[in-house]
Scaffold this motif. Sequence first.
Motif, short mmCIF file in Angstrom:
data_model
loop_
_atom_site.label_atom_id
_atom_site.label_comp_id
_atom_site.label_asym_id
_atom_site.label_seq_id
_atom_site.Cartn_x
_atom_site.Cartn_y
_atom_site.Cartn_z
N TYR A 13 30.04 42.06 42.78
CA TYR A 13 29.62 43.11 42.67
C TYR A 13 27.86 43.16 42.55
N ARG A 14 27.57 44.39 42.46
CA ARG A 14 26.06 43.92 42.06
C ARG A 14 25.77 44.78 41.32
N ALA A 15 25.02 44.15 40.22
CA ALA A 15 24.61 44.41 38.90
C ALA A 15 23.48 45.77 39.38
N SER A 16 23.35 46.58 38.90
CA SER A 16 22.17 47.56 38.70
C SER A 16 21.02 46.49 38.01
N SER A 17 19.68 47.36 37.88
CA SER A 17 18.59 46.47 36.65
C SER A 17 19.18 46.46 35.43
N ILE A 34 31.63 41.73 29.51
CA ILE A 34 33.23 42.30 29.47
C ILE A 34 32.14 43.73 30.32
N HIS A 35 32.85 43.68 31.56
CA HIS A 35 32.07 45.08 32.35
C HIS A 35 33.07 45.76 32.60
N VAL A 36 32.76 47.40 33.13
CA VAL A 36 33.56 47.76 32.94
C VAL A 36 32.92 48.73 34.39
N ALA A 37 33.39 48.59 35.63
CA ALA A 37 32.61 49.76 36.50
C ALA A 37 33.61 50.13 36.77
N HIS A 38 33.49 51.84 37.17
CA HIS A 38 34.28 52.81 38.18
C HIS A 38 33.53 53.26 39.57
N PRO A 44 38.81 52.54 37.10
CA PRO A 44 38.29 51.49 36.68
C PRO A 44 38.33 50.10 37.08
N VAL A 45 37.74 49.35 36.72
CA VAL A 45 38.03 47.48 37.19
C VAL A 45 37.40 47.03 35.99
N THR A 46 38.11 46.23 34.65
CA THR A 46 37.63 45.31 33.78
C THR A 46 37.25 44.25 34.46
N ARG A 47 35.88 43.47 34.57
CA ARG A 47 35.56 42.34 34.30
C ARG A 47 34.65 41.28 33.57
N ILE A 48 35.63 40.47 33.36
CA ILE A 48 35.13 39.56 32.16
C ILE A 48 34.59 37.43 32.90
N TRP A 49 33.42 38.01 32.39
CA TRP A 49 32.81 36.78 33.40
C TRP A 49 31.83 35.69 32.28
N ALA A 50 31.58 34.45 32.45
CA ALA A 50 30.97 33.75 31.70
C ALA A 50 30.62 32.10 32.39
N LEU A 144 25.21 27.95 43.79
CA LEU A 144 25.82 27.25 42.73
C LEU A 144 27.03 27.54 42.29
N ARG A 145 28.28 27.26 42.14
CA ARG A 145 29.28 27.34 41.82
C ARG A 145 29.37 27.66 40.17
N GLN A 146 28.87 28.08 39.53
CA GLN A 146 28.69 28.01 38.40
C GLN A 146 29.04 28.66 37.70
N TYR A 147 29.95 29.97 37.70
CA TYR A 147 30.58 30.64 36.48
C TYR A 147 32.18 31.62 37.29
N TRP A 148 32.85 31.69 36.00
CA TRP A 148 33.99 32.40 36.90
C TRP A 148 34.78 33.81 36.13
N MET A 149 35.07 34.46 37.04
CA MET A 149 35.36 35.93 35.88
C MET A 149 37.02 35.80 36.34
N ILE A 150 37.62 37.37 35.11
CA ILE A 150 38.58 37.37 35.21
C ILE A 150 38.70 39.21 35.88
N VAL A 151 39.58 39.43 36.63
CA VAL A 151 39.30 40.57 37.45
C VAL A 151 40.97 41.48 36.47
N THR A 152 40.73 42.80 36.18
CA THR A 152 41.38 43.92 35.93
C THR A 152 41.88 45.53 36.36
N GLN A 153 42.36 45.80 36.62
CA GLN A 153 42.37 47.32 37.29
C GLN A 153 42.57 47.48 35.62
N GLY A 154 41.76 49.19 35.31
CA GLY A 154 41.65 49.71 34.21
C GLY A 154 40.46 49.10 33.24
N GLU A 155 40.33 50.53 32.42
CA GLU A 155 38.78 50.21 31.39
C GLU A 155 39.12 50.22 29.92
#
Length: 198
Positions: A13-17, A34-38, A44-50, A144-155
């Motif tokens: 996903y592309r984040a808004s500014s 932790i970000h929820v996108a509708h 809704p989809v919840t993404r957790i990344w670091a 560079l591959r320097q991030y990990w992300m977990i994704v799940t459906q729901g808010e």
Amino acid sequence: VVVAAGVGGVYAYRASSRNSKKHLASLKERGYVIHVAHEKNTGPVTRIWAPFKKAVPLYVHVSNRDLVQVLAGRLGIKDIKTGNGEFDRAFVVRSNRPEQVKALLSPTMQTRLLKFGDIAFLTGSNESLICVDIPHETADERKLRQYWMIVTQGELSEEQAQPLLEFGRELAGCVEDLCRKQPASSVKELSSAPFEGR
């Protein structure tokens, strides 16, 4: 938020500014987002990344099997089989290092992923995975591959997301351990392909 879905599956996903600023504040204060996108079609989809401590050569894509994933397999993006029929029917696994990703997906880890059910774990670059405007990050660093992300459906609330955050951190730690044993042979191996995370 503009959501992008591509050939490799899901979840870029592309984040808004405005969201970029919130993400950067969260990274600085807590070390994760932790970000929820509708989303229009899926809800809704919840993404957790670091970030990882440093860029890793191991590309990992583990996600629930769905139509997009199956079609991607027909387009020549190979699905790695673990030998566990139940897990292989439920999940798509892709990686540039099949033996390492099999080591990551131990029988215990497979059982835990099956219990979580609707989940994806991905490694990738800012450019291929999170698309956040990070100050001072160069065009090369964005690849560079320097991030990990977990994704799940729901808010998910912050509290509900904590078990997934901890699981993501554990998987990320395992990825880093595997990469210490077999480091990158070149900077190119640390670069994330355009389809990764999508």
